[in-house]
Design a protein around this motif. Structure first.
Motif, PDB file in Angstrom:
ATOM      1  N   LEU A   1       0.830  -1.204   0.000  1.00 36.37           N
ATOM      2  CA  LEU A   1       0.000   0.000   0.000  1.00 36.37           C
ATOM      3  C   LEU A   1       0.862   1.250   0.000  1.00 36.37           C
ATOM      4  N   LEU A   2       1.950   1.193   0.775  1.00 34.76           N
ATOM      5  CA  LEU A   2       2.839   2.353   0.858  1.00 34.76           C
ATOM      6  C   LEU A   2       3.466   2.636  -0.499  1.00 34.76           C
ATOM      7  N   PHE A   3       3.964   1.572  -1.168  1.00 32.10           N
ATOM      8  CA  PHE A   3       4.566   1.744  -2.488  1.00 32.10           C
ATOM      9  C   PHE A   3       3.558   2.368  -3.440  1.00 32.10           C
ATOM     10  N   ILE A   4       2.339   1.811  -3.436  1.00 27.01           N
ATOM     11  CA  ILE A   4       1.337   2.313  -4.383  1.00 27.01           C
ATOM     12  C   ILE A   4       1.049   3.781  -4.119  1.00 27.01           C
ATOM     13  N   SER A   5       0.901   4.145  -2.836  1.00 30.20           N
ATOM     14  CA  SER A   5       0.496   5.529  -2.606  1.00 30.20           C
ATOM     15  C   SER A   5       1.646   6.493  -2.824  1.00 30.20           C
ATOM     16  N   VAL A   6       2.893   6.072  -2.560  1.00 28.84           N
ATOM     17  CA  VAL A   6       4.020   6.957  -2.877  1.00 28.84           C
ATOM     18  C   VAL A   6       4.126   7.138  -4.386  1.00 28.84           C
ATOM     19  N   ARG A   7       3.937   6.032  -5.149  1.00 34.35           N
ATOM     20  CA  ARG A   7       3.978   6.142  -6.614  1.00 34.35           C
ATOM     21  C   ARG A   7       2.892   7.090  -7.111  1.00 34.35           C
ATOM     22  N   THR A   8       1.690   6.963  -6.534  1.00 32.15           N
ATOM     23  CA  THR A   8       0.606   7.863  -6.939  1.00 32.15           C
ATOM     24  C   THR A   8       0.983   9.312  -6.690  1.00 32.15           C
ATOM     25  N   GLU A   9       1.609   9.540  -5.532  1.00 31.54           N
ATOM     26  CA  GLU A   9       1.966  10.922  -5.198  1.00 31.54           C
ATOM     27  C   GLU A   9       3.001  11.479  -6.176  1.00 31.54           C
ATOM     28  N   ILE A  10       3.996  10.643  -6.505  1.00 31.79           N
ATOM     29  CA  ILE A  10       5.009  11.121  -7.461  1.00 31.79           C
ATOM     30  C   ILE A  10       4.355  11.434  -8.802  1.00 31.79           C
ATOM     31  N   ASN A  11       3.459  10.536  -9.244  1.00 29.39           N
ATOM     32  CA  ASN A  11       2.773  10.776 -10.512  1.00 29.39           C
ATOM     33  C   ASN A  11       1.958  12.048 -10.463  1.00 29.39           C
ATOM     34  N   ARG A  12       1.297  12.258  -9.303  1.00 28.92           N
ATOM     35  CA  ARG A  12       0.456  13.456  -9.181  1.00 28.92           C
ATOM     36  C   ARG A  12       1.324  14.704  -9.289  1.00 28.92           C
ATOM     37  N   ARG A  13       2.490  14.674  -8.615  1.00 27.47           N
ATOM     38  CA  ARG A  13       3.367  15.851  -8.674  1.00 27.47           C
ATOM     39  C   ARG A  13       3.875  16.082 -10.081  1.00 27.47           C
ATOM     40  N   ARG A  14       4.185  14.977 -10.788  1.00 26.85           N
ATOM     41  CA  ARG A  14       4.682  15.142 -12.161  1.00 26.85           C
ATOM     42  C   ARG A  14       3.591  15.723 -13.054  1.00 26.85           C
ATOM     43  N   ALA A  15       2.363  15.216 -12.873  1.00 26.25           N
ATOM     44  CA  ALA A  15       1.257  15.724 -13.683  1.00 26.25           C
ATOM     45  C   ALA A  15       1.091  17.209 -13.445  1.00 26.25           C
ATOM     46  N   ARG A  16       1.238  17.610 -12.176  1.00 25.86           N
ATOM     47  CA  ARG A  16       1.071  19.008 -11.831  1.00 25.86           C
ATOM     48  C   ARG A  16       2.178  19.856 -12.468  1.00 25.86           C
ATOM     49  N   ALA A  17       3.417  19.340 -12.394  1.00 28.86           N
ATOM     50  CA  ALA A  17       4.533  20.084 -12.984  1.00 28.86           C
ATOM     51  C   ALA A  17       4.312  20.233 -14.488  1.00 28.86           C
ATOM     52  N   PHE A  18       3.826  19.157 -15.115  1.00 27.08           N
ATOM     53  CA  PHE A  18       3.566  19.185 -16.555  1.00 27.08           C
ATOM     54  C   PHE A  18       2.505  20.230 -16.882  1.00 27.08           C
ATOM     55  N   GLU A  19       1.442  20.224 -16.079  1.00 35.12           N
ATOM     56  CA  GLU A  19       0.359  21.186 -16.269  1.00 35.12           C
ATOM     57  C   GLU A  19       0.899  22.616 -16.210  1.00 35.12           C
ATOM     58  N   MET A  20       1.755  22.859 -15.190  1.00 33.60           N
ATOM     59  CA  MET A  20       2.315  24.200 -15.032  1.00 33.60           C
ATOM     60  C   MET A  20       3.131  24.592 -16.260  1.00 33.60           C
ATOM     61  N   ARG A  21       3.906  23.598 -16.791  1.00 36.17           N
ATOM     62  CA  ARG A  21       4.740  23.888 -17.945  1.00 36.17           C
ATOM     63  C   ARG A  21       3.879  24.261 -19.146  1.00 36.17           C
ATOM     64  N   VAL A  22       2.814  23.475 -19.364  1.00 41.39           N
ATOM     65  CA  VAL A  22       1.917  23.764 -20.490  1.00 41.39           C
ATOM     66  C   VAL A  22       1.315  25.151 -20.341  1.00 41.39           C
ATOM     67  N   LEU A  23       0.894  25.473 -19.126  1.00 43.87           N
ATOM     68  CA  LEU A  23       0.303  26.788 -18.865  1.00 43.87           C
ATOM     69  C   LEU A  23       1.282  27.897 -19.219  1.00 43.87           C
ATOM     70  N   GLN A  24       2.548  27.692 -18.750  1.00 49.53           N
ATOM     71  CA  GLN A  24       3.566  28.708 -19.013  1.00 49.53           C
ATOM     72  C   GLN A  24       3.767  28.917 -20.509  1.00 49.53           C
ATOM     73  N   GLN A  25       3.831  27.783 -21.240  1.00 55.94           N
ATOM     74  CA  GLN A  25       4.011  27.881 -22.693  1.00 55.94           C
ATOM     75  C   GLN A  25       2.867  28.652 -23.325  1.00 55.94           C
ATOM     76  N   ASN A  26       1.645  28.347 -22.863  1.00 57.34           N
ATOM     77  CA  ASN A  26       0.477  29.052 -23.405  1.00 57.34           C
ATOM     78  C   ASN A  26       0.589  30.545 -23.176  1.00 57.34           C
ATOM     79  N   ILE A  27       1.006  30.894 -21.941  1.00 56.82           N
ATOM     80  CA  ILE A  27       1.122  32.325 -21.621  1.00 56.82           C
ATOM     81  C   ILE A  27       2.154  32.990 -22.519  1.00 56.82           C
ATOM     82  N   GLN A  28       3.288  32.259 -22.703  1.00 56.28           N
ATOM     83  CA  GLN A  28       4.332  32.825 -23.567  1.00 56.28           C
ATOM     84  C   GLN A  28       3.808  33.058 -24.976  1.00 56.28           C
TER      85      GLN A  28
END
Lengths: 256, 221
Positions: free
Chosen positions: A214-241
């Motif tokens: 359970l710990l492995f699964i939830s840590v993996r989920t958290e890492i994925n969530r953070r990556r998705a968020r970072a990706f979202e931010m990058r896309v947003l920045q590109q759009n603004i540019q």
């Protein structure tokens, strides 16, 4: 430790390990359940004693996960190990669930065995307190948005808790005691018959592996969530540019 | 030492001259005490039996609910940053603020406790033990409240979460505070056993609180 502080390495490592862990957990759980089914009944309690195979391992995890959480937090605090902080954060809800499971199965057992759902006995009360401590710890991670800051503050909370939990435990013990004393580990060998003991030990192992899974699964989920968020931010920045560039171009065009 | 004394005086002046001052805590204490006879019935024997417990629980809640005030205003006007970074040792600053809070909150409550205890039919022999135990216990309670307040200093309206964090830590003080009061009131065989443990718990809290709180505030600034 195995270069696990690097999230990418952890993701690769855990994706290989996780299927095996799940297989071990499942087979241990099935074997354990089968053995519990076939284990002799207690001559006094009858089939009621089977609840304890669910109850005792959960109680061990409820306390064990807190210690794990504290160690993970200290690791994160001392060596600035980002995955250790994440492990501590994600262990807390699992620990809270196992604590709740212990309390609930204990109540189900208590009604027929003691004749009441709940007594204000030392062990029951201190486990309830542990549950509240888990909730407080989870709340810290929820209310503080900056995760680095939250990790530092959670460590302070855990450290205060580690000093205090023995005091709480001992004062509650002193206050009132009804629960039977520990029967698995004590001097002069275990007081449980081997036919029951093996099933119980397998359940302990199954629970431990379940926690790791359970710990492995939830840590993996958290890492994925953070990556998705970072990706979202990058896309947003590109759009603004892009928008900025096009407005600049339009303005230049107008000037000319 | 001089600067710490100035800080103590400043904190207490601020406390007594703003937001109802000592009246707030006393009012809360009084109102909750009045609620209990309505809730459990006016039976004086029953009230005598539970009066020690009631007064302890209310003392605990009064300290808990005011915990947020220890640091919140100072953070808002920026003086907390100055005190922690430019003043004497941060741990000493926090110890001073803790003691100021204790004097401001707990002392007024101790003053009206005898009156309320008599209204709740506590035996007269119990008045002195009650005050003594509350005097010692409240200092420990304030120390633990300081930890909670410092952890959530940057969060607005954090009172409920502070309760969630700190109430479990209050259990030992409550258990030994009540039993010390009981032992001294009803003169059992070893009347001072619980009292010594209560003192020990208070001292441990006083020792841990400044260090934990200083770390938490530094992390929050």
């Amino acid at each position: 430790m195995f270069g696990l502080a690097n999230p990418t390495k952890f993701m690769r490592f855990s994706s290989i390990l996780l299927p095996y862990l799940m297989a071990i957990t499942l087979s241990l759980l099935i074997t354990g359940m089968y053995m519990v089914w076939n284990a002799p009944e207690d001559y006094l309690q009858g089939p009621l004693s089977r609840i304890l195979y669910i109850h005792a391992p959960a109680a061990y995890l409820a306390q064990g996960i807190y210690v794990f959480m504290a160690l993970a937090n200290f690791t994160g605090f001392i060596w600035r190990h980002p995955l250790a902080d994440m492990a501590a954060k994600n262990a807390a809800p699992i620990g809270a669930v196992f604590t709740a499971l212990t309390l609930l199965t204990g109540m189900m057992w208590g009604k027929p065995a003691w004749g009441t759902w709940w007594v204000w006995d030392a062990r029951l009360t201190s486990l309830l307190v542990l549950f509240i401590i888990y909730l407080g710890y989870i709340a810290i991670w929820q209310v503080i948005e900056d995760q680095v800051k939250a990790a530092r503050i959670a460590t302070i909370l855990v450290a205060v808790g580690l000093v205090n939990i023995p005091i709480i435990k001992f004062s509650v013990d002193w206050w009132n005691t009804l629960h039977q004393p520990a029967s698995l580990i004590k001097t002069g060998g275990s007081s449980i018959h081997s036919s029951m003991l093996i099933a119980l030990l397998i359940m302990f192992a199954a629970y431990t592996f379940l926690f790791v899974c359970l710990l492995f699964i939830s840590v993996r989920t958290e890492i994925n969530r953070r990556r998705a968020r970072a990706f979202e931010m990058r896309v947003l920045q590109q759009n603004i540019q892009q928008v900025n560039q096009s407005t600049d171009a339009a303005l230049n065009h107008k000037d000319q | 030492m001089k600067s710490l004394y100035a800080l103590l005086k400043r904190d207490m002046t601020l406390f007594f001259r703003s937001g109802g001052g000592a009246g707030q805590a006393i009012g809360f204490y009084l109102v909750v005490v009045i609620l209990f006879p309505f809730a459990v019935g006016p039976d004086l024997n029953l009230l005598a039996r539970i009066s020690i417990g009631i007064l302890w629980v209310i003392l605990l809640l009064a300290i808990l609910l005011s915990a947020e005030r220890i640091f919140a205003d100072d953070l808002e006007d920026g003086s907390l940053t100055l005190l922690i970074t430019a003043g004497p040792l941060p741990e000493l600053v926090i110890l001073t603020k803790l003691i100021a809070h204790w004097i401001a909150i707990a002392m007024p409550l101790l003053l009206i406790t005898p009156v309320l205890a008599i209204m709740l039919n506590l035996p007269l022999g119990g008045l002195m033990p009650m005050i003594l135990c509350m005097f010692i216990g409240s200092l420990g309670l304030c120390a633990l409240a300081t930890i909670g307040a410092s952890i959530l200093v940057a969060i607005r309206r954090a009172n409920q979460i502070i309760s969630l964090l700190i109430l479990p830590l209050y259990i030992p003080t409550l258990i030994f505070g009540v039993s010390a009061t009981n032992d001294l009131t009803f003169e059992v065989e070893k009347p001072y056993a619980s009292l010594t443990i209560l003192i020990a718990i208070t001292l441990i809290s006083l020792l841990v609180a400044p260090f934990a709180a200083a770390q938490a505030i530094k992390a929050n600034l």
